[in-house]
Design a protein around this motif. Structure first.
Motif, PDB file in Angstrom:
ATOM      1  N   LEU A  40       0.867  -1.176   0.000  1.00  0.00           N
ATOM      2  CA  LEU A  40       0.000   0.000   0.000  1.00  0.00           C
ATOM      3  C   LEU A  40       0.902   1.224   0.000  1.00  0.00           C
ATOM      4  N   HIS A  82       1.048   5.068   0.161  1.00  0.00           N
ATOM      5  CA  HIS A  82       0.160   6.165   0.544  1.00  0.00           C
ATOM      6  C   HIS A  82       0.888   7.088   1.510  1.00  0.00           C
ATOM      7  N   GLY A 125      -7.553  -4.156  -4.892  1.00  0.00           N
ATOM      8  CA  GLY A 125      -6.435  -3.601  -5.649  1.00  0.00           C
ATOM      9  C   GLY A 125      -6.232  -4.372  -6.925  1.00  0.00           C
ATOM     10  N   GLU A 152      -1.072  -4.966  -5.231  1.00  0.00           N
ATOM     11  CA  GLU A 152      -0.929  -3.522  -5.032  1.00  0.00           C
ATOM     12  C   GLU A 152      -2.294  -3.019  -4.599  1.00  0.00           C
ATOM     13  N   ALA A 153      -2.430  -2.707  -3.329  1.00  0.00           N
ATOM     14  CA  ALA A 153      -3.728  -2.373  -2.743  1.00  0.00           C
ATOM     15  C   ALA A 153      -4.135  -0.932  -3.022  1.00  0.00           C
ATOM     16  N   ARG A 154      -5.412  -0.741  -3.303  1.00  0.00           N
ATOM     17  CA  ARG A 154      -6.021   0.586  -3.343  1.00  0.00           C
ATOM     18  C   ARG A 154      -6.663   0.869  -1.989  1.00  0.00           C
ATOM     19  N   ARG A 155      -7.217  -0.191  -1.387  1.00  0.00           N
ATOM     20  CA  ARG A 155      -7.880  -0.087  -0.091  1.00  0.00           C
ATOM     21  C   ARG A 155      -7.612  -1.336   0.729  1.00  0.00           C
TER      22      ARG A 155
END
Length: 127
Positions: free
Chosen positions: A60, A62, A82, A103-106
């Motif tokens: 993640l 961010h 993701g 690959e995480a978005r959330r």
């Protein structure tokens, strides 16, 4: 190559937080989790059997990754959205290796195995 991914699983180790220099801009921040995505199938006796689960590294990127590194804990149940990405690399003996990472978005925390939750207001920067 990548594809959409959504899965539920448990964090298997302490989250790893890293920062990478980014010139004069603020550093890029990475939170890496090792998650076991299970596939529980109900049995006749009411219990569940895991069929076909797998471990995957979850990344993640961010700006608040450092804050979240203290929020996510080993054993916590999470929902990850993701994309699955093929990752090619060479090992120490220069053999080519291929793995998949997420690959995480959330990453959402699910309420299993949680004793309590305490929320505090985030300070707001004033003028």
């Amino acid at each position: 190559m990548s594809t959409h991914f959504s899965g539920e699983g448990n964090i298997g180790s302490v989250p790893e937080y890293r920062e990478f220099p980014n010139g004069n801009d603020e550093p890029r921040r990475l939170l890496r989790l090792n998650i076991y995505f299970d596939n529980p199938i109900p049995r006749k006796d009411g219990e569940y059997e895991d069929r076909g689960g797998f471990w995957a590294p979850v990344e993640l990127w961010h700006r608040e990754a450092e804050h979240w590194s203290t929020l996510y804990q080993k054993g916590m149940r999470v929902l990850v959205e993701g994309r699955a990405v093929r990752d090619e690399w060479e090992d120490a003996e220069e053999n080519e290796r291929v793995t998949f990472k997420i690959e995480a978005r959330r990453i959402g925390i699910l309420p299993y195995r949680i004793e309590s939750v305490a929320l505090t207001a985030k300070p707001v920067a004033g003028p």
